[in-house]
Design an enzyme around this catalytic site. Structure first.
Site, PDB file in Angstrom:
ATOM      1  N   ARG A  19       0.854  -1.190   0.000  1.00  0.00           N
ATOM      2  CA  ARG A  19       0.000   0.000   0.000  1.00  0.00           C
ATOM      3  C   ARG A  19       0.892   1.243   0.000  1.00  0.00           C
ATOM      4  O   ARG A  19       1.177   1.814   1.055  1.00  0.00           O
ATOM      5  CB  ARG A  19      -0.922  -0.005   1.214  1.00  0.00           C
ATOM      6  CG  ARG A  19      -1.910  -1.165   1.198  1.00  0.00           C
ATOM      7  CD  ARG A  19      -2.737  -1.165   2.484  1.00  0.00           C
ATOM      8  NE  ARG A  19      -3.726  -2.244   2.471  1.00  0.00           N
ATOM      9  CZ  ARG A  19      -4.568  -2.490   3.480  1.00  0.00           C
ATOM     10  NH1 ARG A  19      -4.514  -1.738   4.577  1.00  0.00           N
ATOM     11  NH2 ARG A  19      -5.431  -3.470   3.407  1.00  0.00           N
ATOM     12  N   ASP A  38       2.258   5.003  -0.243  1.00  0.00           N
ATOM     13  CA  ASP A  38       1.682   6.261   0.233  1.00  0.00           C
ATOM     14  C   ASP A  38       1.485   7.258  -0.902  1.00  0.00           C
ATOM     15  O   ASP A  38       1.975   7.066  -2.026  1.00  0.00           O
ATOM     16  CB  ASP A  38       2.597   6.889   1.288  1.00  0.00           C
ATOM     17  CG  ASP A  38       2.600   6.128   2.602  1.00  0.00           C
ATOM     18  OD1 ASP A  38       1.616   5.416   2.880  1.00  0.00           O
ATOM     19  OD2 ASP A  38       3.586   6.246   3.352  1.00  0.00           O
ATOM     20  N   TYR A  64      12.679  -1.853  -3.096  1.00  0.00           N
ATOM     21  CA  TYR A  64      12.400  -0.435  -3.265  1.00  0.00           C
ATOM     22  C   TYR A  64      13.650   0.290  -3.755  1.00  0.00           C
ATOM     23  O   TYR A  64      14.779  -0.092  -3.431  1.00  0.00           O
ATOM     24  CB  TYR A  64      11.959   0.196  -1.943  1.00  0.00           C
ATOM     25  CG  TYR A  64      10.536  -0.110  -1.546  1.00  0.00           C
ATOM     26  CD1 TYR A  64       9.489   0.717  -1.946  1.00  0.00           C
ATOM     27  CD2 TYR A  64      10.229  -1.224  -0.765  1.00  0.00           C
ATOM     28  CE1 TYR A  64       8.175   0.450  -1.581  1.00  0.00           C
ATOM     29  CE2 TYR A  64       8.920  -1.496  -0.390  1.00  0.00           C
ATOM     30  CZ  TYR A  64       7.901  -0.655  -0.806  1.00  0.00           C
ATOM     31  OH  TYR A  64       6.604  -0.933  -0.443  1.00  0.00           O
ATOM     32  N   ARG A 123      11.574   5.377   3.864  1.00  0.00           N
ATOM     33  CA  ARG A 123      11.759   6.828   3.892  1.00  0.00           C
ATOM     34  C   ARG A 123      12.464   7.271   5.173  1.00  0.00           C
ATOM     35  O   ARG A 123      13.269   8.215   5.163  1.00  0.00           O
ATOM     36  CB  ARG A 123      10.414   7.529   3.740  1.00  0.00           C
ATOM     37  CG  ARG A 123       9.810   7.376   2.346  1.00  0.00           C
ATOM     38  CD  ARG A 123       8.361   7.836   2.310  1.00  0.00           C
ATOM     39  NE  ARG A 123       8.224   9.200   2.802  1.00  0.00           N
ATOM     40  CZ  ARG A 123       7.066   9.733   3.200  1.00  0.00           C
ATOM     41  NH1 ARG A 123       5.952   9.002   3.173  1.00  0.00           N
ATOM     42  NH2 ARG A 123       7.019  10.970   3.620  1.00  0.00           N
TER      43      ARG A 123
END
Length: 255
Positions: free
Chosen positions: A50, A52, A111, A202
C-alpha cells in the site's frame, strides 16, 4: 472464477496513494474502475504493498478475480485502454492459481529511493526524486547503512501509525549507487526485504542522508536503531523519491 496477477507501473504524483479512499483518487480506484469497464461486477483487488501518496511504482503487483477466462495479453491491453488518462500502466498480466495472493504470497519486496544532489532546481525530475542541495558522502552513507542490515527491532524507523503486529524485520540489503549527472550526482538507494514497516524506507533514507551530510556519524545510526524510539530517527525523506520496483514470489507469475 479465474484469478489474474497484474504487474503495475504508476506515477504516484496525482494520487492519494495505492489504497482506495472515500474522497480522494487512488491507484487502486483507478485500476478497479478499469476492471469494471470489462466486468461491471468485478470485485475489489488486493496489492502487494500500500504505497503512500506521491510514491511511485515500476513493479507493483495486484491480483483480481474475473468471470471471463481472459487471455492475459488482451486483459492488459483492455485495462490500459480504460486506465487513460491516469498515469497507470499494466505492464503484464498472468493467470494464477486461485490461492495466489499479491500480498500474502510475496516473499520479497524491493524499493528504490532516488536522491539528486545538485544546486540547480530540479525541473524534469522534481516529482521523481528528492533534491538535496549540500554535498553528500557516499562512503559515510554506506557505513551507516551497514548498521541497519540484518534482523532488528526497527521501532525507530517506523511510522507512529504503523499497523504491523511487530517492529522486528530482516533487512536483507541496502546498496547505494553513485551516478554522475550533469552538474551533480544521483544517489540510488536500493533496499530489499521480505516486508517493510510503514515509512521504514523513507525513515532510513532520511537518516542516512544526515550521515552523508556529516551531521551524524555512521555509529549514530546504530545508536538510533538500538534506542527503539521513534524520536531517535532522523528526518523522514519525502515520498516522491520512492519507487516500489519489484515483488518476489516463490514462483514468478509473469515468467
Amino acid at each position: 472464477m479465474p484469478r489474474y496477477a497484474l504487474k503495475i507501473e504508476y506515477d504516484g504524483t496525482p494520487f492519494a496513494g495505492w489504497q482506495r479512499q472515500a474522497d480522494r483518487h487512488s491507484v487502486q480506484e483507478a485500476v478497479e474502475m478499469a476492471l469494471k469497464k470489462l466486468e461491471a461486477d468485478a470485485p475489489g483487488i488486493g496489492a502487494a504493498g500500500r504505497t503512500d501518496a506521491g510514491v511511485h511504482a515500476t513493479g507493483q503487483v495486484a491480483h483480481c478475480d474475473l468471470k471471463k477466462d481472459w487471455d492475459p495479453f488482451r486483459l492488459s491491453e483492455a485495462l490500459n485502454f480504460h486506465l487513460k488518462p491516469d498515469p497507470v500502466a499494466i505492464l503484464a498480466a498472468a493467470q494464477v492459481p486461485e490461492d495466489f495472493h499479491a500480498r500474502f504470497s510475496a516473499n520479497e519486496r524491493r524499493y528504490l529511493f532516488r536522491v539528486v544532489n545538485r544546486r540547480a532546481p530540479l525541473v524534469l525530475e522534481r516529482h521523481r526524486a528528492w533534491q538535496v542541495l549540500n554535498p553528500l558522502d557516499a562512503d559515510r552513507m554506506r557505513a551507516a547503512a551497514a548498521e541497519l542490515v540484518g534482523h532488528h527491532d526497527f521501532t525507530t524507523f517506523r511510522s507512529s501509525i504503523c499497523q504491523a503486529a511487530s517492529p522486528v524485520k530482516t533487512l536483507d540489503e541496502i546498496s547505494i549507487e553513485e551516478v554522475p549527472i550533469p552538474h551533480g550526482v544521483e544517489f540510488r538507494f536500493r533496499l530489499r526485504a521480505r516486508s517493510f514497516l510503514h515509512n521504514q524506507v523513507r525513515s532510513i533514507v532520511g537518516t542516512l542522508e544526515r550521515a552523508g551530510a556529516g551531521s551524524w556519524a555512521p555509529e549514530d545510526v546504530r545508536v538510533a536503531l538500538e534506542a527503539r524510539d521513534r524520536a531517535a530517527c532522523g528526518p523522514v525523506a519525502p515520498p516522491h523519491g520512492l519507487y516500489l520496483t519489484a515483488v518476489g514470489y516463490p514462483s514468478d507469475p509473469f515468467a
